[in-house]
Design a protein around this motif. Sequence first.
Motif, PDB file in Angstrom:
ATOM      1  N   LEU A  47       0.887  -1.321  -0.017  1.00  0.00           N
ATOM      2  CA  LEU A  47       0.230   0.001  -0.065  1.00  0.00           C
ATOM      3  C   LEU A  47       0.995   1.267   0.105  1.00  0.00           C
ATOM      4  CD1 LEU A  47      -2.870  -0.914   2.322  1.00  0.00           C
ATOM      5  CD2 LEU A  47      -3.001  -0.459  -0.027  1.00  0.00           C
ATOM      6  N   ASN A  48       2.033   1.279   0.620  1.00  0.00           N
ATOM      7  CA  ASN A  48       2.799   2.372   0.564  1.00  0.00           C
ATOM      8  C   ASN A  48       3.535   2.700  -1.051  1.00  0.00           C
ATOM      9  OD1 ASN A  48       2.584   1.233   2.978  1.00  0.00           O
ATOM     10  ND2 ASN A  48       3.842   2.854   3.670  1.00  0.00           N
ATOM     11  N   GLN A  71       1.242  -6.174   3.833  1.00  0.00           N
ATOM     12  CA  GLN A  71       1.988  -6.214   5.034  1.00  0.00           C
ATOM     13  C   GLN A  71       1.899  -4.831   5.757  1.00  0.00           C
ATOM     14  OE1 GLN A  71       5.864  -7.937   3.617  1.00  0.00           O
ATOM     15  NE2 GLN A  71       5.561  -8.983   5.655  1.00  0.00           N
ATOM     16  N   ARG A  72       1.802  -4.660   7.049  1.00  0.00           N
ATOM     17  CA  ARG A  72       1.573  -3.395   7.601  1.00  0.00           C
ATOM     18  C   ARG A  72       3.055  -2.904   7.600  1.00  0.00           C
ATOM     19  NH1 ARG A  72      -2.107  -3.843  13.111  1.00  0.00           N
ATOM     20  NH2 ARG A  72      -1.097  -2.235  13.481  1.00  0.00           N
ATOM     21  N   ASP A  73       3.389  -1.903   7.364  1.00  0.00           N
ATOM     22  CA  ASP A  73       4.785  -1.029   7.266  1.00  0.00           C
ATOM     23  C   ASP A  73       4.723  -0.218   8.600  1.00  0.00           C
ATOM     24  OD1 ASP A  73       7.249  -0.237   6.754  1.00  0.00           O
ATOM     25  OD2 ASP A  73       6.438   1.505   5.470  1.00  0.00           O
ATOM     26  N   ARG A  74       5.833  -0.553   9.282  1.00  0.00           N
ATOM     27  CA  ARG A  74       5.834   0.429  10.836  1.00  0.00           C
ATOM     28  C   ARG A  74       6.548   1.850  10.386  1.00  0.00           C
ATOM     29  NH1 ARG A  74       2.385  -1.928  13.796  1.00  0.00           N
ATOM     30  NH2 ARG A  74       2.853  -4.000  13.945  1.00  0.00           N
ATOM     31  N   LYS A  75       5.919   2.690  10.929  1.00  0.00           N
ATOM     32  CA  LYS A  75       6.325   4.240  10.842  1.00  0.00           C
ATOM     33  C   LYS A  75       8.096   4.310  11.323  1.00  0.00           C
ATOM     34  CE  LYS A  75       4.708   8.871  11.052  1.00  0.00           C
ATOM     35  NZ  LYS A  75       3.816   9.303  10.056  1.00  0.00           N
ATOM     36  N   TYR A  76       8.213   3.774  12.314  1.00  0.00           N
ATOM     37  CA  TYR A  76       9.405   3.687  13.261  1.00  0.00           C
ATOM     38  C   TYR A  76       9.754   2.171  13.311  1.00  0.00           C
ATOM     39  CZ  TYR A  76       8.004   8.452  13.995  1.00  0.00           C
ATOM     40  OH  TYR A  76       7.387   9.702  13.742  1.00  0.00           O
ATOM     41  N   ALA A  77      10.994   1.747  13.227  1.00  0.00           N
ATOM     42  CA  ALA A  77      11.395   0.497  13.396  1.00  0.00           C
ATOM     43  C   ALA A  77      11.338  -0.194  14.753  1.00  0.00           C
ATOM     44  CB  ALA A  77      12.963   0.362  13.260  1.00  0.00           C
ATOM     45  N   GLY A  79       8.731   1.360  16.890  1.00  0.00           N
ATOM     46  CA  GLY A  79       7.225   1.650  17.313  1.00  0.00           C
ATOM     47  C   GLY A  79       6.314   0.672  16.689  1.00  0.00           C
ATOM     48  N   LEU A  80       5.058   1.084  17.268  1.00  0.00           N
ATOM     49  CA  LEU A  80       3.804   0.171  16.829  1.00  0.00           C
ATOM     50  C   LEU A  80       3.083   1.036  15.869  1.00  0.00           C
ATOM     51  CD1 LEU A  80       2.855  -1.056  20.243  1.00  0.00           C
ATOM     52  CD2 LEU A  80       3.831  -2.233  18.434  1.00  0.00           C
ATOM     53  N   ARG A  81       3.376   2.471  15.463  1.00  0.00           N
ATOM     54  CA  ARG A  81       2.721   3.135  14.805  1.00  0.00           C
ATOM     55  C   ARG A  81       2.829   2.666  13.284  1.00  0.00           C
ATOM     56  NH1 ARG A  81       3.066   9.310  15.402  1.00  0.00           N
ATOM     57  NH2 ARG A  81       1.347   9.204  13.608  1.00  0.00           N
ATOM     58  N   THR A  82       1.794   2.577  12.268  1.00  0.00           N
ATOM     59  CA  THR A  82       1.773   1.973  10.979  1.00  0.00           C
ATOM     60  C   THR A  82       1.931   3.250  10.121  1.00  0.00           C
ATOM     61  OG1 THR A  82       0.163   0.277  11.686  1.00  0.00           O
ATOM     62  CG2 THR A  82       0.503   0.642   9.397  1.00  0.00           C
ATOM     63  N   ASN A  83       2.553   3.089   9.143  1.00  0.00           N
ATOM     64  CA  ASN A  83       3.223   4.097   8.103  1.00  0.00           C
ATOM     65  C   ASN A  83       1.882   3.661   6.901  1.00  0.00           C
ATOM     66  OD1 ASN A  83       3.932   5.737   6.209  1.00  0.00           O
ATOM     67  ND2 ASN A  83       5.783   4.509   5.568  1.00  0.00           N
ATOM     68  N   ARG A  84       1.260   4.688   6.469  1.00  0.00           N
ATOM     69  CA  ARG A  84       0.097   4.591   5.782  1.00  0.00           C
ATOM     70  C   ARG A  84       0.274   5.881   4.680  1.00  0.00           C
ATOM     71  NH1 ARG A  84      -3.378   3.152  10.166  1.00  0.00           N
ATOM     72  NH2 ARG A  84      -3.648   0.939   9.972  1.00  0.00           N
ATOM     73  N   ALA A  85       1.273   6.187   4.357  1.00  0.00           N
ATOM     74  CA  ALA A  85       1.741   7.103   3.470  1.00  0.00           C
ATOM     75  C   ALA A  85       2.148   6.668   2.006  1.00  0.00           C
ATOM     76  CB  ALA A  85       2.958   8.225   3.775  1.00  0.00           C
ATOM     77  N   THR A  86       1.249   7.256   0.882  1.00  0.00           N
ATOM     78  CA  THR A  86       1.726   6.977  -0.345  1.00  0.00           C
ATOM     79  C   THR A  86       2.428   8.226  -1.090  1.00  0.00           C
ATOM     80  OG1 THR A  86      -0.244   7.677  -1.502  1.00  0.00           O
ATOM     81  CG2 THR A  86      -0.156   5.541  -0.447  1.00  0.00           C
ATOM     82  N   THR A  87       2.853   8.154  -2.179  1.00  0.00           N
ATOM     83  CA  THR A  87       3.557   9.284  -3.098  1.00  0.00           C
ATOM     84  C   THR A  87       2.738  10.531  -3.162  1.00  0.00           C
ATOM     85  OG1 THR A  87       4.732   7.748  -4.190  1.00  0.00           O
ATOM     86  CG2 THR A  87       4.620   9.959  -5.158  1.00  0.00           C
ATOM     87  N   SER A  88       1.055  10.226  -3.256  1.00  0.00           N
ATOM     88  CA  SER A  88       0.467  11.398  -3.379  1.00  0.00           C
ATOM     89  C   SER A  88      -0.523  11.851  -2.222  1.00  0.00           C
ATOM     90  CB  SER A  88      -0.237  11.140  -4.884  1.00  0.00           C
ATOM     91  OG  SER A  88      -1.292  10.191  -4.785  1.00  0.00           O
ATOM     92  N   GLY A  89      -0.510  10.885  -1.291  1.00  0.00           N
ATOM     93  CA  GLY A  89      -1.395  11.150  -0.176  1.00  0.00           C
ATOM     94  C   GLY A  89      -1.215  10.173   0.954  1.00  0.00           C
ATOM     95  N   TYR A  90      -2.402   9.920   1.872  1.00  0.00           N
ATOM     96  CA  TYR A  90      -2.210   9.034   3.034  1.00  0.00           C
ATOM     97  C   TYR A  90      -3.728   8.543   3.242  1.00  0.00           C
ATOM     98  CZ  TYR A  90      -3.936  13.103   5.337  1.00  0.00           C
ATOM     99  OH  TYR A  90      -4.620  14.403   5.440  1.00  0.00           O
ATOM    100  N   TRP A  91      -3.647   7.223   3.930  1.00  0.00           N
ATOM    101  CA  TRP A  91      -4.698   6.710   4.552  1.00  0.00           C
ATOM    102  C   TRP A  91      -5.032   6.991   5.718  1.00  0.00           C
ATOM    103  CZ3 TRP A  91      -8.199   4.100   1.460  1.00  0.00           C
ATOM    104  CH2 TRP A  91      -7.861   3.700   0.258  1.00  0.00           C
ATOM    105  N   LYS A  92      -6.097   7.726   6.344  1.00  0.00           N
ATOM    106  CA  LYS A  92      -6.442   8.175   7.627  1.00  0.00           C
ATOM    107  C   LYS A  92      -7.346   7.186   8.317  1.00  0.00           C
ATOM    108  CE  LYS A  92      -7.889  12.422   9.981  1.00  0.00           C
ATOM    109  NZ  LYS A  92      -8.308  13.484  10.128  1.00  0.00           N
TER     110      LYS A  92
END
Length: 173
Positions: A47-48, A71-77, A79-92
């Motif tokens: 998704l990223n 696969q869920r991508d972690r924002k920080y190695a 951490g538990l926060r999920t990275n949901r950013a793409t090139t043109s936007g993000y999933w909120k």
Amino acid sequence: MSNIRLVEAKLPTGFRFHPRDEELVCDYLMRKVALTDTFQLMIEVDLNKCEPWDIPETARVNSKEWYFYSQRDRKYATGLRTNRATTSGYWKATGKDKAVHSKGTIVGMRKTLVFYHGRAPSGTKSDWVMHEFRLQPTFSVSTFKEDWVLCRMLHKTKEIGKNLVAWKAVMMT
């Protein structure tokens, strides 16, 4: 033609791939995580690296829905926060997570996400909606490092609302 469409083609007229939340978690996601899914119906999507409108047609079930694993991508190695950013936007994420039950037991959770164009907090809301299904920690296999989710994505259209307004206008005259 997608694997799902191949399966649908063998079913009698009127049957469609429209699984309940419980079926998505128990019959598809659990098998994916446990590596027992011998005939994988759904594809894997990062998704990223993929915008909602670029999700492969092989994941499309009908005119409005896509089903796939990610696969869920972690924002920080660490951490538990999920990275949901793409090139043109993000999933909120919107609203509260909904529990998915099977035989009175919580087996997973469903998170609703909306795609926004641009960067937070000034992004513009789009018509792309995604339901992300994840296993409860008690049901996920701790030996696997991969954190898989199953996604059902849809593109809302405003045609229904326009038709309803037009119908009301006709009825008022």
